[in-house]
Design an enzyme around this catalytic site. Structure first.
Site, PDB file in Angstrom:
ATOM      1  N   ASP A 462       0.681  -0.900  -0.149  1.00 25.25           N
ATOM      2  CA  ASP A 462      -0.127  -0.221  -0.229  1.00 25.25           C
ATOM      3  C   ASP A 462       0.942   1.055   0.147  1.00 25.25           C
ATOM      4  O   ASP A 462       0.416   2.681  -0.680  1.00 25.25           O
ATOM      5  CB  ASP A 462      -1.184  -0.032   1.300  1.00 25.25           C
ATOM      6  CG  ASP A 462      -0.552   0.031   2.431  1.00 25.25           C
ATOM      7  OD1 ASP A 462       0.961  -0.836   2.488  1.00 25.25           O
ATOM      8  OD2 ASP A 462      -0.378   0.435   3.431  1.00 25.25           O
ATOM      9  N   ARG A 466       5.429   4.187   6.260  1.00 25.80           N
ATOM     10  CA  ARG A 466       4.715   4.266   7.704  1.00 25.80           C
ATOM     11  C   ARG A 466       4.496   2.830   8.488  1.00 25.80           C
ATOM     12  O   ARG A 466       5.423   1.590   8.127  1.00 25.80           O
ATOM     13  CB  ARG A 466       3.842   4.911   7.963  1.00 25.80           C
ATOM     14  CG  ARG A 466       2.279   4.199   7.087  1.00 25.80           C
ATOM     15  CD  ARG A 466       0.910   4.956   6.869  1.00 25.80           C
ATOM     16  NE  ARG A 466       0.033   3.612   6.786  1.00 25.80           N
ATOM     17  CZ  ARG A 466      -1.097   4.682   5.511  1.00 25.80           C
ATOM     18  NH1 ARG A 466      -0.723   5.985   5.383  1.00 25.80           N
ATOM     19  NH2 ARG A 466      -2.261   3.856   5.096  1.00 25.80           N
ATOM     20  N   GLU A 468       3.159   0.582   8.452  1.00 24.38           N
ATOM     21  CA  GLU A 468       2.412  -1.047   6.992  1.00 24.38           C
ATOM     22  C   GLU A 468       3.129  -1.429   6.263  1.00 24.38           C
ATOM     23  O   GLU A 468       4.025  -2.465   6.484  1.00 24.38           O
ATOM     24  CB  GLU A 468       0.975  -0.059   6.573  1.00 24.38           C
ATOM     25  CG  GLU A 468      -0.227   0.578   8.011  1.00 24.38           C
ATOM     26  CD  GLU A 468      -1.306   1.067   7.252  1.00 24.38           C
ATOM     27  OE1 GLU A 468      -1.827  -0.389   6.187  1.00 24.38           O
ATOM     28  OE2 GLU A 468      -1.759   1.910   7.196  1.00 24.38           O
ATOM     29  N   TRP A 533     -11.702  -5.150  -2.425  1.00 24.06           N
ATOM     30  CA  TRP A 533     -10.344  -5.988  -1.765  1.00 24.06           C
ATOM     31  C   TRP A 533      -9.648  -7.742  -2.360  1.00 24.06           C
ATOM     32  O   TRP A 533      -9.520  -7.879  -2.620  1.00 24.06           O
ATOM     33  CB  TRP A 533     -10.100  -5.865  -0.138  1.00 24.06           C
ATOM     34  CG  TRP A 533      -9.711  -4.440   0.013  1.00 24.06           C
ATOM     35  CD1 TRP A 533      -8.186  -4.009   0.459  1.00 24.06           C
ATOM     36  CD2 TRP A 533      -9.678  -3.360  -0.409  1.00 24.06           C
ATOM     37  NE1 TRP A 533      -8.470  -3.046   0.552  1.00 24.06           N
ATOM     38  CE2 TRP A 533      -9.072  -2.319   0.398  1.00 24.06           C
ATOM     39  CE3 TRP A 533     -11.448  -2.752  -1.006  1.00 24.06           C
ATOM     40  CZ2 TRP A 533      -9.725  -0.346   0.043  1.00 24.06           C
ATOM     41  CZ3 TRP A 533     -11.760  -1.238  -0.615  1.00 24.06           C
ATOM     42  CH2 TRP A 533     -10.875  -0.056  -0.330  1.00 24.06           C
ATOM     43  N   GLU A 746      -2.121   8.896  -1.475  1.00 23.03           N
ATOM     44  CA  GLU A 746      -2.818   8.463  -1.008  1.00 23.03           C
ATOM     45  C   GLU A 746      -3.799   9.101  -0.918  1.00 23.03           C
ATOM     46  O   GLU A 746      -5.582   8.120  -1.371  1.00 23.03           O
ATOM     47  CB  GLU A 746      -2.982   7.641   1.048  1.00 23.03           C
ATOM     48  CG  GLU A 746      -3.586   6.820   1.593  1.00 23.03           C
ATOM     49  CD  GLU A 746      -3.606   6.862   2.222  1.00 23.03           C
ATOM     50  OE1 GLU A 746      -2.352   6.866   3.070  1.00 23.03           O
ATOM     51  OE2 GLU A 746      -3.685   4.881   2.732  1.00 23.03           O
ATOM     52  N   HIS A 767       1.006   6.509  -2.566  1.00 17.72           N
ATOM     53  CA  HIS A 767       0.495   4.952  -2.571  1.00 17.72           C
ATOM     54  C   HIS A 767       0.003   5.087  -4.309  1.00 17.72           C
ATOM     55  O   HIS A 767      -0.751   6.143  -4.712  1.00 17.72           O
ATOM     56  CB  HIS A 767      -1.527   5.338  -2.005  1.00 17.72           C
ATOM     57  CG  HIS A 767      -1.076   4.461  -0.997  1.00 17.72           C
ATOM     58  ND1 HIS A 767      -0.620   5.135   0.594  1.00 17.72           N
ATOM     59  CD2 HIS A 767      -2.050   3.773  -0.581  1.00 17.72           C
ATOM     60  CE1 HIS A 767      -1.345   3.831   1.464  1.00 17.72           C
ATOM     61  NE2 HIS A 767      -2.164   4.140   0.689  1.00 17.72           N
TER      62      HIS A 767
HETATM   63  C1  BGC Z   1      -3.794   1.531   3.746  1.00 18.93           C
HETATM   64  C2  BGC Z   1      -4.931   0.744   2.262  1.00 18.93           C
HETATM   65  C3  BGC Z   1      -5.375  -0.220   2.854  1.00 18.93           C
HETATM   66  C4  BGC Z   1      -6.595   0.562   3.669  1.00 18.93           C
HETATM   67  C5  BGC Z   1      -7.830  -0.951   3.738  1.00 18.93           C
HETATM   68  C6  BGC Z   1      -4.758   1.439   4.557  1.00 18.93           C
HETATM   69  O1  BGC Z   1      -3.671   1.980   5.968  1.00 18.93           O
HETATM   70  O2  BGC Z   1      -2.365   2.561   3.493  1.00 18.93           O
HETATM   71  O3  BGC Z   1      -4.251   1.424   1.006  1.00 18.93           O
HETATM   72  O4  BGC Z   1      -6.003  -1.076   1.622  1.00 18.93           O
HETATM   73  O5  BGC Z   1      -5.446   0.334   5.076  1.00 18.93           O
HETATM   74  O6  BGC Z   1      -8.410  -0.538   4.697  1.00 18.93           O
END
Ligand code: BGC
Length: 909
Positions: A462, A466, A468, A533, A746, A767
């Protein structure tokens, strides 16, 4: 006559260490300028296969196929090597033989491994952060004589680098990459013959936590997800006329802590120069014994995906002193990778001095904007020795997403010339290019490319900065087509889909895939079905199949596709989604509050249902491709049934949609959900009204953004799409560019006009999903679109518009290179130059030949338009009269008097 590029095997980058005993072959055609308009089509081919120690095998095959043709010989064994060359017979001539190219199998069976994973006798915590494991070094001295061929097969529990006699083996970064380690663990194969010496040799390997044991995920995340110990499993095999000698990781190896005392993906590295030794060649340092671990339960797999590598080096453009007096380097480009630092200027610093580099994507009011990084420190620290034994340093087991780096402790005067940034990502082949006469549109394309590079690092992520950096399935689902034009994603994404399938089918029995793959969210994200998703299970294998013509993708993923559609989607009695479930839906609709990105204008259930119809239709088509006629008929009937249910539930007899929004209508138009031509026309008209009422601002999130420009084009109104593309006020694609963006953000407004970062805690500046508009630039503006799978036939049907006076795209297909280049000349002509690869045909449609909708009901080109042409260069000229429908006007609004910007012409880029 075309010539042939060196043949390739499966979707593998090199053919060395391939995991398939009968690798399919492909060859691309290269046309010279003399091949203009020669309409060359293959009729048959000759293959020669030379296996070790046997005579050349000859095959003649009557087939027009040149992509992924079957392996003609008996299957290869583990380690077996064969050389192959090919010659194609065509309707006009026979090509020369291609160059010989080698394919070599890796270790196909578990029993081929004599190595076991090894770790240190006891876990060694980092002195810097107690909970982190300190990277480890391993070494083994061994003797060989009279070697001929040598291979290193290696994997890590963590991320590793290997050295043979002091020289780095290969150039892979963050190896062996991130897979669902419980199910699939990649190993890599290196030719180490050139590094071996007759006599004594030293194999040295360093391992850090990486994704295996390091902290992953948000809200504090989790450590040691895949196991408590980091380690290495490796074997060197030296084959000579006397047979094979194997040196494998076992109890006889030695281990020591690394001078990199901490290495974490989110937080960065700490390297203590005082602890460095010449460990790759000598036994300097504190070496102790190792502990042997069990062979991983996961399948040991040779990836098709190319490795992660350094692909570019970027120099800082300036040094900034911030209002608070901090020193910051600006690299001019938001990128993903790491710094490389010349250590010479540090010679004068006292031993133990810390030099600290903190990375961030943006400045906020002149200072480093670290809030979006949340719980990722993104900081590398160098502890100085007082003497300089090595010339340069870079962190090896982390990566950061950054444009700006705050530097503490480095002598200021030499800073700018002592630091560069190395860009790292999965080293895929670049395949697609696009440019046009509009600099802002070019920047948008460039930003998308950079966001793809930054987020294709072993897995499709994503964001890269950060806490993630996870394989969120929705992000790649919406971006896959754009990505597969820019780079060859076949190996990387098809490997990743195997992880998705393993986690979906082996970890649960409800048919629902995890929302991030590899799945590391555990208690943070209870397993729940989510449209868009989870629809990745069906749509992404299909998109890859369309791009690369490889039905193997569908074959391998079929169980996963079926499990999702048959068991995963919770349905009401009408066959549509149950409406009580929360959906992410049109995630990040610009109207959603910063802290509630799921609260979109468009109903999440409507989005889910629209997608379900599309997914069911695609599954029906995939079933047909695989010859599963019964399933194809069943899913076709299902799709028909739920489409009727959708129409009854959401579409009024006059063609209005319950979610009266850009995303809702775009979905209904592109997924062909209207029950009649009349309702479809009404839906299209309503969408145009909404776009005009929005003064051409974007009103879509994840679900609608990839579709909105296509929807307007299909509605026969491409100028509306151009108008949205060129809008500059917020939210729009161009607004971030006016704010200096060098990647896709994003959020539509990750940075607010006053230079403050969006208050949402989830605000990345890298993103790729909103960059999915580039597929419209490729397919409609430059006009290059795949028709028959794998680009065996394709359309060149450019749609000029807006203020653009020229555009061009090129794309390297599995057959060869496509080019499309148009310009409107001063003499009022439209000029188009195209290149069609051999063994393909193109449908060319000039702008004046279009009538009404530019695409048919189902997105296909309506019959009877344009002309089919074969391989070679083709040139077209037609008369051009200026666009009468440009610029489209906004809908006059009641409150226009309150809009100081007045006419929206002022906001066209
Ligand atoms: C991510 C997104 C992701 C989303 C879904 C985010 O924190 O960065 O790109 O698809 O969460 O909840």
């Amino acid at each position: 006559m075309p010539s042939l590029a060196t043949p390739t095997f499966e979707q593998h980058a090199t053919g060395l260490g391939i995991g398939t005993p009968s690798p399919r072959l492909s060859w691309r055609f290269i046309l010279s300028d003399a091949d203009s308009d020669n309409d060359w089509m293959q009729t048959s081919y000759d293959l020669e296969v030379q296996r070790d120690g046997t005579s050349v095998e000859n095959y003649h095959v009557d087939s027009t196929d040149s992509v992924l043709v079957p392996w003609p010989s008996t299957p290869l064994q583990s380690r077996e090597r064969a050389s192959v060359r090919v010659r194609a017979h065509g309707n006009k001539s026979v090509t020369e033989w291609s160059a010989w190219t080698a394919v070599e199998c890796g270790l196909l069976n578990r029993s081929d491994w004599s190595a076991v994973p090894i770790t240190s006798e006891k876990p060694i915590p980092s002195p810097d952060v107690e909970a982190a494991l300190r990277p480890l070094r391993f070494r083994k001295v061994f003797t060989v004589s009279g070697n001929s061929v040598a291979r290193l097969y290696i994997t890590g529990l963590g991320v590793y680098r290997a050295f043979l006699n002091g020289t780095r083996v290969g150039d892979h970064e963050m190896a062996p990459g991130w897979t669902s380690y419980r199910h699939r663990l990649n190993y890599e194969t290196f030719d180490v013959g050139p590094l071996l010496k007759d006599g004594e040799n030293v194999l040295a390997v360093e391992v850090a936590e990486g994704w295996y044991a390091g902290r992953l995920a948000f809200h504090g995340g989790f450590r040691r997800i895949y196991g408590p110990d980091i380690g290495v499993m490796a074997q060197v095999e030296v084959t000579s006329s006397d047979g094979r000698t194997t040196v494998a990781t076992d109890s006889a190896w030695q281990c020591s802590p690394s001078a990199t005392v901490r290495a974490e993906i989110y937080d960065g590295e700490v390297y203590d120069l005082r602890e460095e030794t010449a460990w790759t060649t000598s036994a300097d340092g504190k070496w102790e014994g190792v502990r042997m671990l069990d062979l991983p339960k996961a399948d040991l797999v040779s990836p098709n995906a190319p490795p992660v590598r350094v692909t570019q080096t970027v120099k800082p453009i300036k040094r900034i002193t911030t209002p608070a007096g901090k020193t910051i380097l600006d690299f001019g480009q938001n990128l993903v990778g790491r710094l490389r630092v010349n250590l010479a200027p540090l010679a004068t610093l006292a031993s133990g001095t810390r030099v600290v580099f903190t990375h961030a994507e943006v400045l906020e009011h002149g200072e480093l904007g670290i809030r979006p990084l949340r719980a990722a420190k993104c900081q590398d620290t160098l502890i100085v020795d007082g003497k300089i034994a090595i010339k340069e340093w870079y962190p090896n087991y982390t990566f950061h997403g950054f444009r700006f780096v705050e530097v503490q402790g480095f002598p200021e005067a030499s800073l700018l010339n002592s630091v560069v940034a190395d860009v790292i990502h999965t080293d895929m082949l670049r395949t697609g290019h696009f440019t046009c006469s509009h600099s802002k549109v070019n920047q948008l394309h460039e930003n998308t490319l950079w966001s793809m590079r930054g987020n294709f690092l072993s897995i499709p992520t994503d964001c890269p900065q950060r806490d993630e950096r996870l394989g969120w399935t929705g992000d790649i689902q919406v971006f896959c087509n754009s990505a597969s034009f820019l780079y060859n994603t076949a190996g990387m994404l098809s490997d990743w889909l195997l992880d998705l399938k393993a986690e979906q089918l082996l970890d649960t029995d409800d048919g629902v895939p995890p929302v991030v793959v590899p799945d590391v969210l555990q208690t943070l994200w209870p397993h729940a079905p989510l449209a868009v998703w989870d629809d990745v299970t069906v749509l992404t294998p299909w998109d890859l199949y369309r791009s690369y013509g490889d039905a193997g993708f569908l074959e391998r993923q079929y169980d996963s596709m079926v499990a999702w559609v048959d068991r995963g989607v919770p349905r009401g009695s009408d066959g549509l989604w149950v409406s009580t479930l929360q959906q992410l839906g049109d995630w990040l609709d610009p109207a959603a509050p910063p802290d509630k990105p799921q609260e979109a204008r468009t109903s999440g259930t409507l989005v889910a249902d629209a997608y379900l119809i599309r997914v069911t239709e695609v599954l029906a088509q995939a079933s047909a491709v695989l010859g599963k006629t019964e399933e194809a008929a069943r899913y076709t009937a299902d799709a028909h049934r739920i489409k009727t249910a959708f129409q009854n539930k959401y579409i009024t007899p006059a063609g209005l949609l319950v979610s009266d929004s850009q995303t809702g209508l775009a979905l209904a138009l592109v997924f062909d959900l209207f029950p009649s031509a009349a309702t479809r026309a009404a839906g299209a008209a309503r969408l145009i009204n909404l776009v005009r009422a929005a003064r051409f601002c974007v009103a879509t999130g994840f679900a609608g953004t990839p579709l909105i420009t296509h929807a307007l084009t299909r509605a026969g109104q491409p100028q509306m799409a151009y108008r949205m593309l060129l809008e500059t006020s917020r939210p729009s694609w161009i607004y971030p560019i006016l704010m200096g963006a060098t990647t896709i953000w994003e959020r539509w407004d990750s940075m607010l006009p006053d230079g403050s970062i969006n208050p949402g805690e989830m605000t990345s500046f890298n993103h790729y999903s909103l960059g999915s508009v580039v597929s419209w630039l490729h397919g409609s503006v430059a006009g290059v679109r795949c028709l028959e799978v794998g680009w065996r036939t394709f359309a060149v049907s450019p749609i000029p518009g807006g203020t653009l006076t020229s555009a061009e795209a090129s794309y390297e297909t599995a057959y060869g290179r496509i080019e499309s280049k148009w310009a409107i000349t001063e003499g009022d002509s439209f000029v188009l130059d195209i290149l069609v690869p051999a063994n393909t045909r193109a449908l060319v449609i000039l702008p004046h030949e279009r009538s009404g909708a530019t695409e048919g009901q189902d997105g296909k080109i309506p019959e009877g338009q344009g002309r089919w042409v074969g391989s070679g260069r083709h040139h077209y000229e037609s008369r051009w009269s200026n666009l009468t429908d440009w610029p489209p006007a906004p809908l006059p609004g009641l409150f226009d008097m309150f809009h100081p910007e007045g006419n929206s012409k002022d906001t066209i880029a």
